[in-house]
Design an enzyme around this catalytic site. Structure first.
Site, PDB file in Angstrom:
ATOM      1  N   GLY A 105       0.851  -1.120  -0.328  1.00 13.05           N
ATOM      2  CA  GLY A 105       0.094  -0.002   0.393  1.00 13.05           C
ATOM      3  C   GLY A 105       0.754   1.326   0.041  1.00 13.05           C
ATOM      4  CG  HIS A 334      -3.628   5.058  22.625  1.00  9.38           C
ATOM      5  ND1 HIS A 334      -2.138   4.914  22.656  1.00  9.38           N
ATOM      6  CD2 HIS A 334      -4.693   6.093  23.193  1.00  9.38           C
ATOM      7  CE1 HIS A 334      -2.492   5.765  23.271  1.00  9.38           C
ATOM      8  NE2 HIS A 334      -3.121   7.016  23.385  1.00  9.38           N
TER       9      HIS A 334
END
Length: 572
Positions: A105, A334
């Site tokens: 990508g 996170h």
């Protein structure tokens, strides 16, 4: 391509027959005829034997192998250059393992703005081996030069180290190549494998695959890498971008599919926010300072706040409104990882598995979350009002919740989390609020609200990296009046260095095999078990988020949530 390969230097007058192999690289034939008319044959031949010994000791048949072809067991003629010294060959031979890094990508925004700059910063700082190859893999038909031009726009040298910047940049770009993937990743990965082999030495050959691809394409890419692009002469590691699935069931199926091809130790699930120094300081402050470790429990800590307020950029917009939302994107990885690192028991060592063993225990101890302890919000106004949020879109841009860890250390301590887009401040911080001093004899001398006089330890990454400790002190002058002040360690003042980007930190950890900041499969499952019931209710009942003004303080409901659990949000 051949410019990167440093082949074994051979005696100049040896007559060697070469044969072509896949990828166009020559290898030494299995026969070698020696001729000589030199009087110093004995000395030279000893050197030749040493050279052949080093060639023969490599067990890999694809590398060098030399056999002596004798005629009637007697060397008819020997032609050898006496001035040649084998020792020089050995010194000039490129040694040590090679490393190939493929960015799948490569033309996407994340790869161009974060991954390639991080790789160059590591190369510039000497953290990558000299015999490294960087491959950009994409579905665009680009030449190597095209890719180099694209990524060169985002590559910069350190502000505090600009020596030989141009030379380092050119050398890095020379080691960067583009591989066209087409629409069949099996063919594309096989071709990538061939190109990697062309620049890999015959020592250990290691490979990293950074998968900056949409979730729907992830599995096909992973399976194609496993079957067609893995190194057979070194380790292979894959880096996977969040979110890691859509819910518990989809994440489980994805994990099992990947585990059918790769071992757990080969997978690195990356979250750039976990590469901040703020996260590393959690364990450093606690486990290397006697003053903090005894306080790290319900006995002294009243509540903990984890706050993530992000900027409204294109990358954030794409993540929040691509069907995943703030919960799957920020909270699942996170924030829950931050809480796990904060609340875990001391690991037996700094080994990654030892740390991950303690983190997963915390995640499994978090109490089941109910909708009464959750606030959803969606901002109105701002730069993406007419492009990202539609009238019927219920994707939350704000999430607040109160979590409880049901174990001996943290029983009854609320962990309040808040993650949002478009709030009044762009910040990432952890606040630890301690209990009031029992029977405080100075209560009447405190100038302001007693709650504001609570001792706090604040670890902040944005807007400025800093560590603050809020304490009460006497105001100078006659009489005794108390005020709350901050003991401030501001990184910019203390350390005159440029702080590396979090992607640099995490990619270097992958190269070193340090996995403590990357989610293991059991951690992944435990985190989904916390959030999946909430996500199911939100989607099933089509819960409408509370609107809040872009650039404001977020939904009013968050303040009621804090009050319910006896916590005042730190919005100063």
């Amino acid at each position: 391509m051949s410019a990167l390969r440093s082949p074994i230097v051979r005696p100049s007058s040896l007559q060697l027959e070469h044969r072509a192999v896949r990828g166009g690289l020559p290898v030494v034939s299995r026969s070698c005829v020696l001729y000589s008319s030199n009087a110093s044959f004995r000395t030279s031949f000893c050197g030749l034997k040493l050279w052949m010994f080093n060639m023969l000791k490599d067990p890999n048949p694809k590398c060098k192998k030399v056999e002596i072809q004798a005629k009637d067991q007697v060397y008819d003629r020997l032609k050898f250059d006496a001035s040649y010294h084998v020792q020089n060959d050995i010194k000039e031979t490129r040694g040590g393992p090679s490393l190939c890094i493929a960015v799948v990508g490569a033309t996407g925004e994340l790869a161009r703005n974060k991954v390639f700059p991080a790789l160059f910063a590591l190369y510039y700082s000497g953290c990558l081996p000299e015999n490294v190859g960087i491959f950009g893999y994409s579905r665009k038909e680009l030449s190597d030069e095209n890719l180099r031009s694209i990524i060169a726009e985002t590559l910069t040298c350190r502000v505090d180290h600009r020596e030989n910047c141009g030379d380092k940049l050119n050398n890095f770009l020379k080691r960067t190549y583009h591989q066209f993937g087409g629409y069949d990743n099996k063919i594309g990965m096989a071709e990538l494998n061939s190109r990697m082999e062309q620049i890999e030495d015959c020592h250990e050959a290691n490979r990293i695959f950074y998968l900056s691809v949409p979730q729907e394409a992830l599995l096909d890419v992973v399976l194609s890498i496993a079957d067609h692009a893995q190194s057979k002469r070194g380790w292979n590691r894959i880096i996977i971008e969040k979110p890691f699935g859509f819910n518990a069931s989809s994440s489980y199926l994805l994990t099992q599919s990947i585990l059918s091809k790769f071992e757990e130790k080969q997978k690195y699930r990356i979250d750039h926010l976990l590469g901040k120094d703020l996260i590393e300081n959690l364990t450093v402050l606690r486990f290397s300072n006697l003053v903090f470790e005894p306080l790290w429990s319900r006995t002294y800590i009243r509540n903990v706040q984890v706050i993530v307020s992000e900027e409204c950029g294109m990358e954030t917009r794409g993540r929040y409104f691509g069907g995943y939302g703030v919960i799957r994107d920020v909270v699942h990885s996170h924030i829950l990882q931050t809480i796990a690192l904060f609340a875990m028991e001391p690991p037996v060592s700094l080994d990654g598995e030892a740390i991950r063993n303690e983190k997963v225990k915390v995640l499994r101890s978090i109490r089941k979350l109910g909708m009464d302890d959750v606030v959803l919000g969606q901002h109105k106004g701002g730069p993406i009002e007419n492009t990202a949020i539609h009238k019927d879109d219920l994707t939350p841009t704000f999430f607040a919740a109160a979590l409880y860890i049901d174990n001996t250390r943290w029983d009854g301590v609320p962990f309040l989390i808040k993650a949002g887009l478009g709030l009044i401040k762009h910040r990432v911080e952890i606040r630890i609020q301690f209990h009031h001093v029992p029977g405080n004899i100075y209560r009447e001398r405190i100038r302001h609200d007693t709650d504001l006089a609570t001792n706090e330890l604040i670890l902040r990454d944005l807007p400025d990296e800093t560590i603050l400790l809020k304490v009460n002190n006497k105001v100078p002058g006659l009489g005794v009046q108390l005020d709350a002040s901050e003991l401030n360690l501001l990184y910019n003042d203390k350390y005159n260095v440029e702080i590396p980007d979090s992607y640099e930190h995490l990619i270097l950890d992958v190269i070193d095999g340090d996995n403590h900041l990357f989610m293991r499969s059991d951690e992944l499952a435990a985190a989904w078990n916390i959030l999946t019931p909430i996500l199911y209710q939100i989607d099933e009942n089509k819960i409408v988020p509370e609107l809040y003004q872009f650039g404001g303080r977020g939904p009013v409901g968050a303040y009621y949530l804090g009050a319910k659990h006896g916590v005042r949000w730190a919005d100063d």
